[in-house]
Design a protein around this motif. Structure first.
Motif, short mmCIF file in Angstrom:
data_model
loop_
_atom_site.label_atom_id
_atom_site.label_comp_id
_atom_site.label_asym_id
_atom_site.label_seq_id
_atom_site.Cartn_x
_atom_site.Cartn_y
_atom_site.Cartn_z
N VAL A 164 0.87 -1.18 0.00
CA VAL A 164 0.00 0.00 0.00
C VAL A 164 0.90 1.23 0.00
CG1 VAL A 164 -1.82 1.24 1.22
CG2 VAL A 164 -1.73 -1.24 1.38
N ALA A 165 0.70 2.12 -0.95
CA ALA A 165 1.50 3.34 -1.00
C ALA A 165 1.32 4.12 0.30
CB ALA A 165 1.07 4.19 -2.18
N LYS A 166 2.41 4.65 0.81
CA LYS A 166 2.35 5.34 2.10
C LYS A 166 1.32 6.47 2.06
CE LYS A 166 5.23 7.34 5.73
NZ LYS A 166 4.25 8.34 6.12
N SER A 169 -2.11 5.05 2.36
CA SER A 169 -2.29 4.54 3.71
C SER A 169 -2.52 5.68 4.70
CB SER A 169 -1.05 3.72 4.08
OG SER A 169 -1.12 3.33 5.42
N ASP A 170 -1.74 6.75 4.54
CA ASP A 170 -1.91 7.90 5.44
C ASP A 170 -3.29 8.53 5.27
OD1 ASP A 170 0.57 7.51 6.50
OD2 ASP A 170 1.56 9.14 5.40
N MET A 173 -5.90 6.38 6.77
CA MET A 173 -5.87 6.51 8.24
C MET A 173 -6.55 7.80 8.68
SD MET A 173 -5.00 5.19 11.15
CE MET A 173 -5.43 6.07 12.65
#
Lengths: 264, 635
Positions: A164-166, A169-170, A173
């Protein structure tokens, strides 16, 4: 008696910080079938270090001593994460402080002699239970309509098999941080659940795990919102303003986009 | 003698062997079995969802307004798993070893090894559900080191890992509710366990909105109801967290194991006053960058920023050079207490500094904000101080309880059909739990252990047909009504809250971070006195057939008042120090916990003998075939 544990429950002076007096106007309602009304209470010696709910505890102790029934209000973790507390304070969902739940609001945000008006969340989809407590089961029903990835326990790939690309993901979240308190609904003039629903839709739409059910999820959750009696979004932005977890209206835009794609 | 039922054979093969030897229930037959699950935290939500997916009939209960609000949601730091994604020497055996050692050699080898084994499956499961764990730029899962571990094995979702894991389990549960395989009862509290012919067959509940008392029958009952930290009144637990479900089961025959094992978390926001209802934890991940110190001399009056290095005592770094600020929780807590007892505490004496100035200098404020931003914000909201500029003030607080209902390897209590999962059981953490292991245990029990062991129970036990008309249900319901009526009829002069505070003060003073014989005997004298007064003089307003939060709380405090006495009793009889249980009479010359392995390498499990009567102490000898018992050293 062991004297070595340090006194946690017993401070010698009882309070630190200064104390103030407050005048409270609290919504009282016996149950869902009885009409409610405001009652007035005076409270003095309130430490500015207290949390808002500590102050309500203090009021309830006073009422119990007077032989009156305490004010019912929802609360649990008292650290801003469970989403149980839910008060309209002086007309603002969760009170005057930005990005702060009721339980994390402190008396230092109020001044000596101030009148504080305390009401429950008011929305058709959140029927009243008693005093300041309402029924938010509609949020659970909204999640049931599709706020998940349909995987059963076992038989899933290794955690690192799904990259998952950061950035995704961020962002996922940011949306997943929603605590489901319902302030967005309470603040919205249309009692819309768009911010809540869109946070879950965004969270899963941004991740590879959410792709398979992406179209059905948004279609089903939007339909459920209507059926449960939530209103529509007319871009007032009150929801974002009161959200204690800073969930952005961008999510609503994303949900609308997802909805159009799902209909194509 | 209690039989742990840990399978024989090599440690690493026990669980696989046990799974193979376990009886199965074929998929078509599972719908013939019904299961009651009480509690919807990580253990309860995971178990409810998984058992329903398998085809069992599940009824789930929680006292909160939604299953999503259980207190697992508040866990901040992370969840351990022996993935060895960092290539830094981690393995299932190392996680097992660290957990046994961290628990001060008071846990079962077999259970702990199984926990380490299934830890890797938990991460896979949560990722598949869409839990947004922290990622690296290449898209792989990120890890951090946590609480006394020398490898990076902790997976996290910012400072909200518990929330994200619980929402994962909650979403799986909601999916099953939607499919009609789970019947969910929120705002419902379990008030009695129903035992028929020695077997757990149901519960009595109270609907917290209408006050209706209801009977529920099943083939097995799972208690996933968390810990009892609120016996101390002030703790980091949620307001509703209580001992009632496990205590009511204890009164019906379930043994309660190691009640004196309590974890006092070192990094909490200090107490500010008498009217405070709750303590707030600051994740111990902060200890990765925060340096803990107090002034070298008593009576220091300067602001912390004005105190030069030469006048500061970084006591953890000084005493434990190899682990420094990252020593296990019990060690960090006791040392903070020790410097405060010496009179060197700050901010009124009951706090120490946790300072980020060096870390900000080293990696920049931006990086610190990235790592801990939400925690710093939370601290600022509560204290109105800016931790980027001035050191945080922290002090230990009650956080987690390692003790709980006794269970065997199958997570079944000594009452057949009664299973206990997560923090509510005693099984995996010994006398001290390592950071990021609570989430691991809750999910391990719910997702990966109970599906096998419950099937084995159903497959090997003949369940007699029973309905809620059975006398045992009538009696249990009558007991609930009688107790409710009694509480409402006292109409005394003291509030429930005042009794809870009084009990909490006794527990903290005499059964807290350090315990001694005199204090424990005082607690054993005081608690029954408080309890007697409670039943004479408590004021419970309102009625029983209504939404009545005072009544709810009164019932919970009444149970704490019975439970607290057993807690003190256990602490008195355990004449050693181990993990979170520190007896002042038993310490090394360097003031570290001194175990007595010859006499106390056992689990103490208590049998209820009646209200106010001394419980019978049963013993399960702990068997160590793989690890050598040593004095823990973090120097």
């Amino acid at each position: 008696m062991a004297t070595t544990n340090g006194s946690i429950n017993g401070h010698s002076d009882g309070h630190s910080g200064k104390t103030i007096a407050l005048h409270l106007q609290v919504w009282r309602q016996k149950n869902s079938t009885t009409k409610g009304h405001f009652e007035n209470y005076d409270l003095s010696g309130v430490s500015t270090e207290m949390s808002f709910l500590d102050m309500l505890d203090m009021l309830n102790e006073q009422l119990t001593h007077e032989g009156k029934e305490p004010v019912a209000f929802d609360h649990d973790c008292r650290e801003g994460i469970c989403g149980t507390c839910s008060l309209m304070i002086n007309g603002y969902a969760h009170g005057p402080d930005e990005h702060t739940t009721t339980c994390q609001t402190h008396i230092r945000s109020f001044s000596d002699g101030e009148t504080i008006v305390i009401e429950p969340w008011r929305a058709r989809a959140f029927p009243p239970i008693k005093d300041l407590v309402v029924d938010r089961t509609s949020f659970d029903l909204l999640i049931q309509a599709g706020g998940y990835v349909s995987v059963s326990t076992g038989g899933v790939p290794d955690g690192n098999a799904i990259a998952v690309a950061k950035e995704s993901s961020d962002k996922a979240m940011d949306a997943a941080a929603c605590i489901g308190c319902g302030a967005c609904v309470a603040a919205c003039p249309n009692a819309s659940a768009m911010l809540f629903a869109s946070a879950k839709i965004s969270h899963l739409a941004l991740l590879p795990q959410g792709q398979v059910e992406r179209k059905n999820r948004v279609a089903n959750m939007v339909r459920a919102m209507d059926e449960l009696g939530f209103g529509n979004c007319t871009n007032h932005g009150e929801c974002e303003a009161v959200c204690p977890k800073e969930i952005k209206m961008d999510n609503i835009a994303r949900m609308n986009r997802e909805y159009y794609f799902a209909a194509l | 003698m209690l039989d742990s039922k840990v399978p024989s054979g090599p440690l690493a093969e026990k669980w696989d062997k046990h799974k193979f030897e376990s009886k199965l229930v074929n998929p078509a037959n599972r719908r013939k079995f019904s299961v009651i699950v009480v509690g919807t935290g990580l253990a309860g939500a995971a178990a409810s969802a998984t058992l329903a997916e398998m085809g069992y009939n599940v009824k789930t209960f929680c006292f909160q307004d939604s299953p999503r609000r259980a207190h697992s949601i508040a866990a901040q730091g992370g969840i351990n798993a022996a993935k060895n994604y960092r290539n830094d020497g981690d393995s299932i055996y190392r996680l097992f070893y660290d957990t046994i050692k961290g628990g001060d050699y008071r846990a079962r080898e077999g259970n702990v090894h199984r926990l380490a084994q299934v830890s890797v499956n938990i991460i896979d499961q949560c990722v598949a559900q869409g839990v947004p764990f922290a990622r690296e730029y290449g898209g792989m899962l990120d890890n951090r080191s946590f609480g006394g571990a020398q490898v990076s094995r902790t997976f996290y979702a910012r400072g909200q890992t518990g929330q994200q894991l619980l929402l994962g389990a909650y979403s799986a549960l909601e999916r099953q509710i939607h499919l009609g395989t789970v019947e969910m009862h929120s705002r419902t509290e379990m008030l009695e366990l129903v035992v028929i012919n020695g077997t757990a067959r149901g519960i009595i509940t109270r609907d917290l909105v209408t006050g209706a008392v209801e009977r529920h029958v099943a083939d097995a009952v799972l208690l996933c109801t968390g810990g009892y930290g609120n016996v101390f009144f002030l703790s980091t637990n949620a307001q509703g967290s209580n001992v009632t479900a496990t205590w009511r089961a204890h009164r019906k025959g379930a043994f309660f194991a190691n009640p004196c094992y309590t974890q006092i978390h070192p990094t909490c926001i200090p107490v500010h006053g008498e009217d405070q209802s709750k303590l707030t934890l600051m994740s111990e991940s902060l200890r990765n960058d925060g340096r803990v110190w107090v002034p070298k001399s008593k009576g220091e009056t300067r602001r912390p920023e004005e105190i030069p290095e030469s006048d500061r005592d970084y006591f953890l770094e000084r005493k434990y050079p190899s682990f420094g600020n990252l020593v296990p929780r019990d060690v960090a807590s006791r040392n903070a207490k020790a410097v405060c007892d010496e009179g060197r505490g700050v901010s009124g004496g009951m706090a120490v500094y946790m300072d980020f100035a060096d870390a900000i200098k080293r990696v920049g404020e931006h990086t610190i904000r990235d790592r801990y931003g939400n925690l710093f914000d939370m601290y600022a909201k509560i204290t109105a101080e800016n931790p980027y500029e001035t050191p945080m003030k922290i002090y230990p607080a009650v956080h987690y309880t390692m003790g709980g209902l006794w269970v065997d390897y199958n997570l079944m209590s000594n009452v057949p059909g009664l299973f206990v999962l997560g923090e509510a059981n005693f099984s995996d953490h010994g006398a001290n739990r390592l950071g990021a292991s609570a989430l691991m245990q809750g999910l391990a029990d719910g997702y990966f252990v109970i599906p096998y062991t419950l099937g084995n129970y159903f497959g090997s036990t003949k369940s007699e047909p029973v309905t809620t008309d059975h006398d045992a249900f009538k009696e249990a319901e009558a007991a609930v009504n009688e107790r409710t009526n009694k509480l409402l009829s006292i109409k005394g002069n003291r509030t429930v809250l005042s009794f809870h505070k009084e009990l909490g003060k006794v527990m903290w003073d005499d059964c807290g971070m350090a315990r001694n014989k005199e204090g424990l005997n005082n607690a054993l004298k005081r608690i029954p006195e408080i309890r007697e007064e409670f039943w004479q003089n408590v004021a419970v307003t309102g009625s029983g057939d209504d939404f009545n939060q005072t009544l709810e709380r009164a019932g919970r405090v009444a149970d704490f008042l019975e439970f607290g006495e057993m807690f003190a009793h256990d602490a008195l009889l355990r004449e050693e120090s181990c993990g979170g249980h520190f007896r002042e009479e038993h310490q090394t010359e360097e003031n570290e916990a001194k175990r007595d392995d010859d006499n106390f390498a056992h689990v103490a499990a208590y049998e209820f003998n009646g209200y106010g009567k001394t419980p019978t102490r049963h013993v399960e000898q702990l068997v160590f075939e793989n690890v050598k018992l040593t004095q823990r050293s973090y120097k």
